[in-house]
Scaffold this motif. Sequence first.
Motif, PDB file in Angstrom:
ATOM      1  N   ALA A 153       0.712  -1.014   0.028  1.00  0.00           N
ATOM      2  CA  ALA A 153       0.063   0.091   0.001  1.00  0.00           C
ATOM      3  C   ALA A 153       0.950   1.249  -0.059  1.00  0.00           C
ATOM      4  O   ALA A 153       0.438   2.400  -0.835  1.00  0.00           O
ATOM      5  CB  ALA A 153      -0.918  -0.114   1.110  1.00  0.00           C
ATOM      6  N   LEU A 204       1.028   4.193  -2.782  1.00  0.00           N
ATOM      7  CA  LEU A 204       0.560   5.574  -2.434  1.00  0.00           C
ATOM      8  C   LEU A 204       1.036   6.655  -3.576  1.00  0.00           C
ATOM      9  O   LEU A 204       2.034   7.143  -3.856  1.00  0.00           O
ATOM     10  CB  LEU A 204       1.178   5.913  -1.059  1.00  0.00           C
ATOM     11  CG  LEU A 204       0.765   7.291  -0.405  1.00  0.00           C
ATOM     12  CD1 LEU A 204      -0.722   7.222  -0.225  1.00  0.00           C
ATOM     13  CD2 LEU A 204       1.666   7.596   0.844  1.00  0.00           C
ATOM     14  N   VAL A 217      -2.757   6.242   3.309  1.00  0.00           N
ATOM     15  CA  VAL A 217      -2.471   4.955   3.766  1.00  0.00           C
ATOM     16  C   VAL A 217      -2.293   5.073   5.292  1.00  0.00           C
ATOM     17  O   VAL A 217      -1.685   5.505   5.628  1.00  0.00           O
ATOM     18  CB  VAL A 217      -1.306   4.453   3.087  1.00  0.00           C
ATOM     19  CG1 VAL A 217      -0.800   2.914   3.782  1.00  0.00           C
ATOM     20  CG2 VAL A 217      -1.390   3.940   1.498  1.00  0.00           C
ATOM     21  N   LEU A 237      -1.601  -3.098   7.709  1.00  0.00           N
ATOM     22  CA  LEU A 237      -2.415  -2.313   6.909  1.00  0.00           C
ATOM     23  C   LEU A 237      -3.548  -2.085   7.658  1.00  0.00           C
ATOM     24  O   LEU A 237      -4.528  -3.027   7.896  1.00  0.00           O
ATOM     25  CB  LEU A 237      -2.595  -2.630   5.417  1.00  0.00           C
ATOM     26  CG  LEU A 237      -3.534  -1.717   4.734  1.00  0.00           C
ATOM     27  CD1 LEU A 237      -2.660  -0.418   4.417  1.00  0.00           C
ATOM     28  CD2 LEU A 237      -3.686  -2.474   3.332  1.00  0.00           C
ATOM     29  N   LYS A 297      -6.559   2.001   3.244  1.00  0.00           N
ATOM     30  CA  LYS A 297      -6.024   2.868   2.161  1.00  0.00           C
ATOM     31  C   LYS A 297      -7.145   3.190   1.290  1.00  0.00           C
ATOM     32  O   LYS A 297      -8.356   2.774   1.102  1.00  0.00           O
ATOM     33  CB  LYS A 297      -5.207   1.789   1.286  1.00  0.00           C
ATOM     34  CG  LYS A 297      -5.692   0.844   0.450  1.00  0.00           C
ATOM     35  CD  LYS A 297      -4.640   0.060  -0.137  1.00  0.00           C
ATOM     36  CE  LYS A 297      -5.433  -0.998  -1.074  1.00  0.00           C
ATOM     37  NZ  LYS A 297      -4.170  -1.649  -2.203  1.00  0.00           N
TER      38      LYS A 297
END
Length: 340
Positions: free
Chosen positions: A206, A210, A216, A229, A232
């Motif tokens: 992620a 970006l 994110v 994560l 996002k």
Amino acid sequence: MQSGITVSSELHDAFNRFTSDSSIFCLPVTITAESLTPLTPIAFSGSSSSPDAFYTSLSQISSILQPKTPIYLLLRRPLPSKTTLVALTYIPSNAPVRPKMLFASTRSTLVRELGTEKFDDTVFATEEEEIVGREAWSERDGDKAGVGREALMGEKERELEAVRRAEAEARSGTPHRDIGIGGTFRPGTGSGMRVSMPVDEAAKSALKELADGGLVQLTVDGSTETITLADKKTEVQSDSVASHISSSSPRYSFYHYPGSDVVIFIYTCPTGSSIRERMLHASSRRNAITIAEEEGHKITKKIEASGPDEITGDRLKEEVQPAQDSGPARGFARPRRPGR
């Protein structure tokens, strides 16, 4: 439990022996594998009935104190009117940040699970002399007579204060230190420190993807102590960033400000989050920044806030396009709360 640590059966047994055997002066306790465990007890250096038995036995504690290692000490203190038990938490000033937080956030668990009613006093110490020095104990006795600050503070307030001190050190501590519990401090970006934790591949991907307007968010999974994560988003306008950030749990957010090459790091740590969450996120913050830099982002703009309501569009714009008379560039900026 706030820190996830519990009292082991071995400690329960050792504590029962300690309370029933008046010859035992001190029962040291540490944290091993997510449990509070006993160390070898220390007997009084002379007769426990002696008026000075407590003070003459204090010097023995020096042999088990280490300058960078927190420890709990359960002490038997004979007084003229009765014998009292004291739960002392020793967290050295120069101990690594993560053990500091772990021991600070677990001290109430120790007392609560062994029986709050069994302890007449709880003490927090950061220097050896505060433990082995007779004057320190005399000063505490004087504070009690006048109702000192420690007596007025609730246990929750005490441990939160200890965690806040550790969080502050996480921003400007010394690198290259072994933390002793679950990881190692390594040099991060700048002068601070970070805890090296496993990183989920989805988090890395992620960050690598970006792009302009992207947001994110990473978090620390407390059960696995892994940076993962959390969320996002793409095409996020600056004035709507706050609406995507959790108001109940800490987050590391990376926002690629639209129309620029600037990626802003936003660290939010809501006051309502648990002590363990705060501990893990505060000590791993620099690691999160390094992960982003390893994925190709130069992180020069950083904001710290207690909640997403402090992350306004104007505040983000100010990081990217500061006013001409704003003076030298800031480091880790803490935004003003709305309305102040």
